[in-house]
Design an enzyme around this catalytic site. Sequence first.
Site, PDB file in Angstrom:
ATOM      1  N   GLU A   1       0.926  -1.088   0.017  1.00 36.55           N
ATOM      2  CA  GLU A   1      -0.002   0.035   0.145  1.00 36.55           C
ATOM      3  C   GLU A   1       0.950   1.077  -0.044  1.00 36.55           C
ATOM      4  O   GLU A   1       1.775   1.434   1.170  1.00 36.55           O
ATOM      5  CB  GLU A   1      -0.717  -0.112   1.089  1.00 36.55           C
ATOM      6  CG  GLU A   1      -1.899  -1.074   1.278  1.00 36.55           C
ATOM      7  CD  GLU A   1      -2.731  -1.278  -0.090  1.00 36.55           C
ATOM      8  OE1 GLU A   1      -3.683  -0.264  -0.219  1.00 36.55           O
ATOM      9  OE2 GLU A   1      -2.744  -2.521  -0.850  1.00 36.55           O
TER      10      GLU A   1
ATOM     11  N   CYS B   1      -1.101   9.762   3.510  1.00 35.68           N
ATOM     12  CA  CYS B   1      -1.117   9.293   2.177  1.00 35.68           C
ATOM     13  C   CYS B   1      -2.340   9.773   1.309  1.00 35.68           C
ATOM     14  O   CYS B   1      -2.405  10.113   0.079  1.00 35.68           O
ATOM     15  CB  CYS B   1      -1.182   7.733   2.035  1.00 35.68           C
ATOM     16  SG  CYS B   1      -2.598   7.070   2.868  1.00 35.68           S
TER      17      CYS B   1
HETATM   18  P1  NAP Z   1       9.094   4.411   3.750  1.00 38.26           P
HETATM   19  O1  NAP Z   1      10.284   5.291   3.773  1.00 38.26           O
HETATM   20  O2  NAP Z   1       8.851   3.619   2.544  1.00 38.26           O
HETATM   21  O3  NAP Z   1       9.010   3.595   5.269  1.00 38.26           O
HETATM   22  C1  NAP Z   1       8.150   2.391   5.288  1.00 38.26           C
HETATM   23  C2  NAP Z   1       8.616   1.332   6.091  1.00 38.26           C
HETATM   24  O4  NAP Z   1       9.396   0.571   5.315  1.00 38.26           O
HETATM   25  C3  NAP Z   1       9.640   1.543   7.470  1.00 38.26           C
HETATM   26  O5  NAP Z   1       9.265   0.888   8.537  1.00 38.26           O
HETATM   27  C4  NAP Z   1      10.845   1.402   6.752  1.00 38.26           C
HETATM   28  O6  NAP Z   1      11.683   1.458   8.013  1.00 38.26           O
HETATM   29  C5  NAP Z   1      11.000   0.367   6.089  1.00 38.26           C
HETATM   30  N1  NAP Z   1      11.830   0.136   5.078  1.00 38.26           N
HETATM   31  C6  NAP Z   1      12.703   1.128   4.666  1.00 38.26           C
HETATM   32  N2  NAP Z   1      13.545   0.606   3.518  1.00 38.26           N
HETATM   33  C7  NAP Z   1      13.225  -0.891   3.490  1.00 38.26           C
HETATM   34  C8  NAP Z   1      13.510  -2.111   2.841  1.00 38.26           C
HETATM   35  N3  NAP Z   1      14.691  -1.978   2.012  1.00 38.26           N
HETATM   36  N4  NAP Z   1      12.979  -3.364   2.862  1.00 38.26           N
HETATM   37  C9  NAP Z   1      11.924  -3.220   3.906  1.00 38.26           C
HETATM   38  N5  NAP Z   1      11.571  -2.226   4.564  1.00 38.26           N
HETATM   39  C10 NAP Z   1      12.093  -1.038   4.488  1.00 38.26           C
HETATM   40  O7  NAP Z   1       7.414   5.155   4.091  1.00 38.26           O
HETATM   41  P2  NAP Z   1       7.308   6.089   5.283  1.00 38.26           P
HETATM   42  O8  NAP Z   1       8.059   7.516   5.106  1.00 38.26           O
HETATM   43  O9  NAP Z   1       7.463   5.480   6.728  1.00 38.26           O
HETATM   44  O10 NAP Z   1       5.760   6.529   5.143  1.00 38.26           O
HETATM   45  C11 NAP Z   1       5.291   7.524   4.189  1.00 38.26           C
HETATM   46  C12 NAP Z   1       4.995   6.734   2.938  1.00 38.26           C
HETATM   47  O11 NAP Z   1       3.722   5.887   3.269  1.00 38.26           O
HETATM   48  C13 NAP Z   1       4.250   7.969   1.969  1.00 38.26           C
HETATM   49  O12 NAP Z   1       4.513   7.392   0.683  1.00 38.26           O
HETATM   50  C14 NAP Z   1       2.692   7.515   2.160  1.00 38.26           C
HETATM   51  O13 NAP Z   1       2.051   8.011   0.977  1.00 38.26           O
HETATM   52  C15 NAP Z   1       2.723   6.203   2.311  1.00 38.26           C
HETATM   53  N6  NAP Z   1       1.456   5.618   2.953  1.00 38.26           N
HETATM   54  C16 NAP Z   1       0.533   4.872   2.397  1.00 38.26           C
HETATM   55  C17 NAP Z   1      -0.521   4.469   2.844  1.00 38.26           C
HETATM   56  C18 NAP Z   1      -1.437   3.698   2.134  1.00 38.26           C
HETATM   57  O14 NAP Z   1      -2.540   3.218   2.669  1.00 38.26           O
HETATM   58  N7  NAP Z   1      -1.542   3.406   0.659  1.00 38.26           N
HETATM   59  C19 NAP Z   1      -0.839   4.634   4.251  1.00 38.26           C
HETATM   60  C20 NAP Z   1       0.045   5.448   4.790  1.00 38.26           C
HETATM   61  C21 NAP Z   1       1.318   5.838   4.270  1.00 38.26           C
HETATM   62  P3  NAP Z   1      12.635   2.635   8.522  1.00 38.26           P
HETATM   63  O15 NAP Z   1      11.634   3.344   9.238  1.00 38.26           O
HETATM   64  O16 NAP Z   1      13.403   1.855   9.348  1.00 38.26           O
HETATM   65  O17 NAP Z   1      13.357   3.260   7.321  1.00 38.26           O
END
Ligand code: NAP
Length: 517
Positions: free
Chosen positions: A289, A323
């Site tokens: 997502e 998001c």
């Molecule tokens: P992110 O940077 O992609 O991080 C999400 C999660 O992935 C974190 O727990 C992060 O850990 C982890 N992660 C990072 N690199 C990884 C890898 N190589 N392998 C596996 N996991 C990894 O996103 P965010 O900044 O936390 O959240 C914001 C994003 O989420 C925005 O793009 C937003 O639109 C999206 N979002 C989407 C929805 C939906 O329902 N579609 C809802 C909410 C948010 P670390 O924190 O340790 O880096």
Amino acid sequence: MTEVFEPFKTEPYSDFSKPDPLKAYQEALRQVRSELGRDYPLLIGGEKIATGKWIESYNPCQHSELVGRAAKASKELLEPVMTAAWQSYASWSKLPMEHRARTLIKLAAIMRRRKFELAAWQTLEAGKNYAEAEADVAEAIDFVAYYARQSLKLAQPIESYDYPGEENTSFLKPIGVGVIIPPWNFPLAILTGMTIGPVVVGNTVIIKPASDTPVIAAKFMECVAEAGFPVGVINYFPGSGSEVGDPLVDHPQTRFINFTGSLEVGLRINERAAKLQSGQVWLKKAYMELGGKDALIVDETVDLDYAADMAVISGFGFQGQKCSAMSRLIVVDEVYDALLEKFIAKVEALDIGPAEDNARVNAVISQGAQTRILDYIAKGKREARLVTGGEAGSDSGFYIKPTVFADVPEDAVIAREEIFGPVVAVLRAKDFADALRIANDTVYGLTGGLISNDRGRIERVRQEFEVGNLYINRKITGALVGVQPFGGYKLSGSNAKAGGPDYLRLFVEMKTVTEKF
Ligand code: NAP
Ligand code: MG
């Protein structure tokens, strides 16, 4: 048939303009404040493990303030956590659905009792004002309460036709151990929903919380323990995504990955999950997502004050870090100037300050986020007309002034990439048809909205606005569990539809048995 549980209802919200809820919330903040700075070990099986390395979590509105430290997992702990999760799977997966569902009902009751306390942790760890923080906890409770009830539907016999001389039955079985990777922006709600959905139908999980919000995840684990989930069903495994993310995803014993986060990380996980590892005997299921570039269209048939109010709430609630947040406001030429003027006035009236003081706009999550958003603002200044904001706020926290760019060209970077902060691009459309074309001209398809009184246009967007969640004549954020199943189209993800009737089906497989007599 009589229902096992009371019918589902969403959690009510408090009115913080009233003295009683306000006092109760501030009391919760005081209590949480007295518990700041503690350490939270990993939880693997029943074991608490302090690794000697820590993820430090600071208050984004007061960045010298340590909220807590979570033990940092290393790759060496991967085998123990996988083993613990598979061991508990052996018994958890075989329990009757009702048994597991009741454990959820208890978890919901515990979280309800701790509602303001859980919200206050988010105020301090994620920079959410009272209403935003309470809404996150309410959504978390709703996920638990809703999935408990939905799980019982999956336990019903599956309809199939008879065949002469044979008995045919189909039933659903859990699939195994999953890795749960949530974002920081709904640090309790999304983490809870992504965990509890798979767990209630019999799977066991390893949660790798987002590194910006590991303490609220630890608070969830306290509730889980109190609710009596057997040890090892839900494991707490904080760690850096760039260090333990790939190994968790790649592990041959990982059966599914439930991810919510950015497009970039989601694409990486999706690709890695598709690769067969040595010793792996299944296809990994991977639910992604992802991000959005969500647009609100305003046409010439509406009350512009109302339209501007909806745009402000959609664009700047939780500093635009949803998001679902409106990052593009698309206005038809006829009312463009008039709406823009009202919108700017309302944005400039927003107060900025600490979440703890319940200001409307608070700090963004981290220094990294602040820098990234300021980089986009610098690009915006070259591409479009800055009309308000455009700079950092007070430097006690990671503040960014609510920012609006007008006359943004369709191909501008700030009109195309997800910024994830308090920055809105306003685009001029020739007419309604042009506005809809612009709205759909993006790789994303998460939320969108139309403010209009024209029935023909409303019917048209119902079919042609390419988003998973479309809102007409209201704000475009704040989906409710069981009411607005949530998930996007296009590169916004796998359309898992969290909080919807089909969500749990993603975490079970059907087995069909035929016996000939
Ligand atoms: P992110 O940077 O992609 O991080 C999400 C999660 O992935 C974190 O727990 C992060 O850990 C982890 N992660 C990072 N690199 C990884 C890898 N190589 N392998 C596996 N996991 C990894 O996103 P965010 O900044 O936390 O959240 C914001 C994003 O989420 C925005 O793009 C937003 O639109 C999206 N979002 C989407 C929805 C939906 O329902 N579609 C809802 C909410 C948010 P670390 O924190 O340790 O880096
Ligand atoms: Mg922080």
